[in-house]
Design a protein around this motif. Sequence first.
Motif, PDB file in Angstrom:
ATOM      1  N   ILE A   1       5.538  -5.433   6.747  1.00 46.03           N
ATOM      2  CA  ILE A   1       6.260  -6.008   6.447  1.00 46.03           C
ATOM      3  C   ILE A   1       7.100  -5.712   6.284  1.00 46.03           C
ATOM      4  O   ILE A   1       8.554  -6.481   6.190  1.00 46.03           O
ATOM      5  N   GLN A   2       7.166  -4.759   5.077  1.00 45.48           N
ATOM      6  CA  GLN A   2       8.428  -4.420   4.099  1.00 45.48           C
ATOM      7  C   GLN A   2       9.690  -3.358   5.426  1.00 45.48           C
ATOM      8  O   GLN A   2      10.623  -4.648   4.766  1.00 45.48           O
TER       9      GLN A   2
ATOM     10  N   TYR B   1      -0.632 -14.426   9.171  1.00 44.21           N
ATOM     11  CA  TYR B   1      -1.180 -14.794   7.350  1.00 44.21           C
ATOM     12  C   TYR B   1      -0.480 -15.772   6.751  1.00 44.21           C
ATOM     13  O   TYR B   1       0.311 -15.913   6.206  1.00 44.21           O
TER      14      TYR B   1
ATOM     15  N   ASN C   1       1.346  -3.618   5.819  1.00 44.82           N
ATOM     16  CA  ASN C   1       2.258  -3.741   4.533  1.00 44.82           C
ATOM     17  C   ASN C   1       3.885  -2.904   4.728  1.00 44.82           C
ATOM     18  O   ASN C   1       4.433  -3.350   4.603  1.00 44.82           O
TER      19      ASN C   1
ATOM     20  N   TYR D   1      -8.142  -7.715   5.659  1.00 49.49           N
ATOM     21  CA  TYR D   1      -6.981  -6.667   5.413  1.00 49.49           C
ATOM     22  C   TYR D   1      -6.813  -5.208   4.760  1.00 49.49           C
ATOM     23  O   TYR D   1      -6.342  -4.669   4.692  1.00 49.49           O
ATOM     24  N   ASN D   2      -7.857  -5.012   3.699  1.00 50.78           N
ATOM     25  CA  ASN D   2      -7.935  -3.980   3.490  1.00 50.78           C
ATOM     26  C   ASN D   2      -8.274  -3.350   4.323  1.00 50.78           C
ATOM     27  O   ASN D   2      -8.184  -2.398   3.612  1.00 50.78           O
TER      28      ASN D   2
ATOM     29  N   LYS E   1      -4.752  -2.371   5.809  1.00 54.91           N
ATOM     30  CA  LYS E   1      -3.158  -3.144   5.199  1.00 54.91           C
ATOM     31  C   LYS E   1      -2.137  -1.629   4.835  1.00 54.91           C
ATOM     32  O   LYS E   1      -0.986  -1.777   4.800  1.00 54.91           O
ATOM     33  N   ASP E   2      -2.796   0.088   5.260  1.00 53.95           N
ATOM     34  CA  ASP E   2      -1.898   0.885   5.557  1.00 53.95           C
ATOM     35  C   ASP E   2      -0.773   0.381   6.700  1.00 53.95           C
ATOM     36  O   ASP E   2       0.007   1.082   6.540  1.00 53.95           O
TER      37      ASP E   2
END
Length: 384
Positions: free
Chosen positions: A24-25, A197, A21, A13-14, A17-18
């Motif tokens: 998802i938003q 997830y 995230n 994920y790290n 994540k850019d």
Amino acid sequence: MKKIQMVDLKGQYNGIKDVVNPSIQEVIDSAFFINGPKVHEFQKNLETYLGVKHVIPCANGTDALQIAMMGLGLKPGDEVITADFTFAATVEVIALLNLTPVLVDVNPDDFNINIEAIKKAITPKTKAIVPVHLFGQCANMEAIMEIAKAHDLYVIEDNAQAIGANYTYTNGEKVKAGTIGDVGATSFFPSKNLGCYGDGGAIFTNNDALAHTIRGIVNHGMYERYHHDVVGVNSRLDSIQAAVLDAKLPHLDTYNKARQRAAKKYNEAFKGISSIIVPQTSNNCDTICDYCDCHVFHQYTLRVVGVDRDALVKHLNEKEIPCGVYYPIPLHKQKAYLDERYNEEDFTITNQLVKEVISLPMHTELDDEQIAYITSTVIKFVNG
């Protein structure tokens, strides 16, 4: 050395994540949580990646298998042949639909369903074969499709562990796992090679009519709101999970290459140790070649011979090395699936594998230091 994980989802994920995230938003901001644009976008992108006409997302991999069987119109009492050495979901859905599961033995080298065992199990009641592409490698689909054609049987591919793997026909043609049979089913459980997830799944087919039927089944049998044309279920991939999957899909081949690299490192470390049988690949390779595409190593599963496997598991855990036994009990010996038709002599390979198999950590974030520690710990134990 960083802590060893069986599956390092946080590390993966790290790295993304850019992208994850904001995706998802975007779903949260749109409030299209079910069957939203992200679901359709992911569906189309996965169709392109797999080279298949239809991807129908659903809630999980078990539903995917059940819906595939419902879509084919299998009836109570119809016999469905599948592998004895696999996770229970494969046989579970057969039983749930009041079909008759027929469990058969597997191969000792690739752990996949045995072709001769399939032939032996066919009766006038047989209607389908469910090959499970176990641990990340396709079953012998060319032979299975020939059997199916000769006996007028459906083929339902359980592709929960092999998404992204290629199957190579004897003429050199390559196709993606899960797209060869009448219908394929997969899981997007977080630990899968392409995982979301939460829970998620999908069904694949090149059959237009079957795809239409399945699209109705996943949504309460509706093609038009409140018009129920077929008996259906409630099984839909939610938009947040689709957003995660669509963010990860462009990385799938890279993820699989990382798994193949780790598997190759494992194999090299265990070379020449007679008590360890390493995983085999199918493209006429005696090891994991540099251009490996037939095995995506959802699990890296060894066989240990003349070794107390359970003691090895305990030892690894004491050394803070997670591991797994997939699977410790054959399906034909599970209480839920006992059947007087089964004879133990028909399951000699499976009965042996459940005593010998052990799966080592396998994921995209494994590094050389971790692999060296894992392999040296295993080797020291088996060598006494």
